[in-house]
Design an enzyme around this catalytic site. Structure first.
Site, PDB file in Angstrom:
ATOM      1  CE  LYS A  30      -2.472  -0.978   3.696  1.00  0.00           C
ATOM      2  NZ  LYS A  30      -2.013  -2.333   4.076  1.00  0.00           N
TER       3      LYS A  30
ATOM      4  NE  ARG B 178      -5.378   0.905  12.012  1.00  0.00           N
ATOM      5  CZ  ARG B 178      -4.275   0.530  11.372  1.00  0.00           C
ATOM      6  NH1 ARG B 178      -4.086  -0.714  11.035  1.00  0.00           N
ATOM      7  NH2 ARG B 178      -3.367   1.411  11.051  1.00  0.00           N
TER       8      ARG B 178
ATOM      9  NE  ARG C 263       8.480  -5.266   4.301  1.00  0.00           N
ATOM     10  CZ  ARG C 263       7.454  -4.545   4.744  1.00  0.00           C
ATOM     11  NH1 ARG C 263       7.407  -4.177   6.011  1.00  0.00           N
ATOM     12  NH2 ARG C 263       6.500  -4.207   3.933  1.00  0.00           N
TER      13      ARG C 263
ATOM     14  NE  ARG D  78      11.166  -3.378  10.352  1.00  0.00           N
ATOM     15  CZ  ARG D  78      10.718  -2.416   9.569  1.00  0.00           C
ATOM     16  NH1 ARG D  78      10.770  -1.164   9.971  1.00  0.00           N
ATOM     17  NH2 ARG D  78      10.198  -2.677   8.395  1.00  0.00           N
TER      18      ARG D  78
ATOM     19  NE  ARG E 191       2.106  -6.369  10.773  1.00  0.00           N
ATOM     20  CZ  ARG E 191       3.037  -6.035   9.867  1.00  0.00           C
ATOM     21  NH1 ARG E 191       4.173  -6.692   9.809  1.00  0.00           N
ATOM     22  NH2 ARG E 191       2.827  -5.052   9.034  1.00  0.00           N
TER      23      ARG E 191
END
Ligand SMILES: [Zn+2]
Length: 230
Positions: free
Chosen positions: A19, A94, A133, A170, A181
């Site tokens: 996004k 959200r 990542r 992370r 998530r």
């Protein structure tokens, strides 16, 4: 390109859908500001406005800022002159409650060019992207072992191209956290997505390559809006 009426865009999609990248591309093409709740909150806190102080109290306690406070901040934000030709929302709404609030803002109600884009990628793809990542704790560079691979490795650990620091994963990008998530995303997004579908403003983008997603988005905007070329 500018707009006859205001162009309002909402970007939805699971974590890892890209996004942020699309937001930048859209912002540049249509000259509308990219509004994220994170930025608005930081901004209000920096300005030390009444709303900012309230928000800060919640964040200080590690609590989520309540929907109505976020809503007030959004209302305040769209009054800024840079929103004259429209706005792009990312990370807001959200959930269903926030979506309903947003549709009640005069600013949004007046817009004839209102688009909700859902960038739909599978959970497996989201996990694949996010878990690849890597992050430099020193200079904050972000890498991705799929398409932005660091050049050097030492003892099996990738090093930052920029400053040579050992890259880390992370907490947010660890598989267990990503799964969590995604679960939170699905729980809160489902009703909101149906809400937008019923309003006939939802466009589902199933392409997953960045350039194709952007091409699909611009095609839809240009086919269905009252945009004018400069
Ligand atoms: Zn670095």
């Amino acid at each position: 390109m500018t707009c006859k009426g205001k162009l309002i865009i909402i970007l939805l999609g699971p974590p890892g859908a890209g996004k942020g990248t699309q937001a930048k591309l859209i912002e540049n093409k249509y000259n509308i500001p990219h509004i994220s709740t994170g930025d608005i909150l930081r901004d209000a806190i920096d300005k030390n406005s009444t709303l900012g102080k309230n928000a800060n109290d919640y964040m200080h306690k590690g609590e989520l800022v309540p929907d109505d406070l976020v809503f007030d901040l959004i209302k305040e934000r769209v009054e800024n002159p840079d929103c004259k030709y429209g706005a792009l929302f990312d990370g807001f709404p959200r959930n269903l409650a926030q979506a309903k609030m947003l549709m009640n803002i005069q600013y949004v109600k007046q817009s004839k060019n209102f688009f909700v884009f859902l960038i739909n990628i599978s959970d497996d793809e989201a996990i694949r992207r996010l878990s690849n990542r890597r992050y430099c704790p020193k200079c904050k560079s972000i890498y991705n072992l799929i398409h932005k691979i660091p050049e050097r490795k030492k003892n099996g650990i990738y090093l930052c191209d920029n400053c040579g620091t050992e890259l880390i994963i992370r907490d947010d990008d660890k598989v267990e956290t990503i799964k969590n998530r995604l679960k939170v995303y699905h729980e809160s997004a489902e009703h909101m997505i149906n809400f937008f579908k019923e309003l006939s403003v939802l466009h589902i983008i199933t392409n997953s390559i960045e350039q194709d997603v952007f091409r699909d988005i611009t095609r839809i905007i240009e086919a269905e809006s009252t945009l004018e070329k400069d």
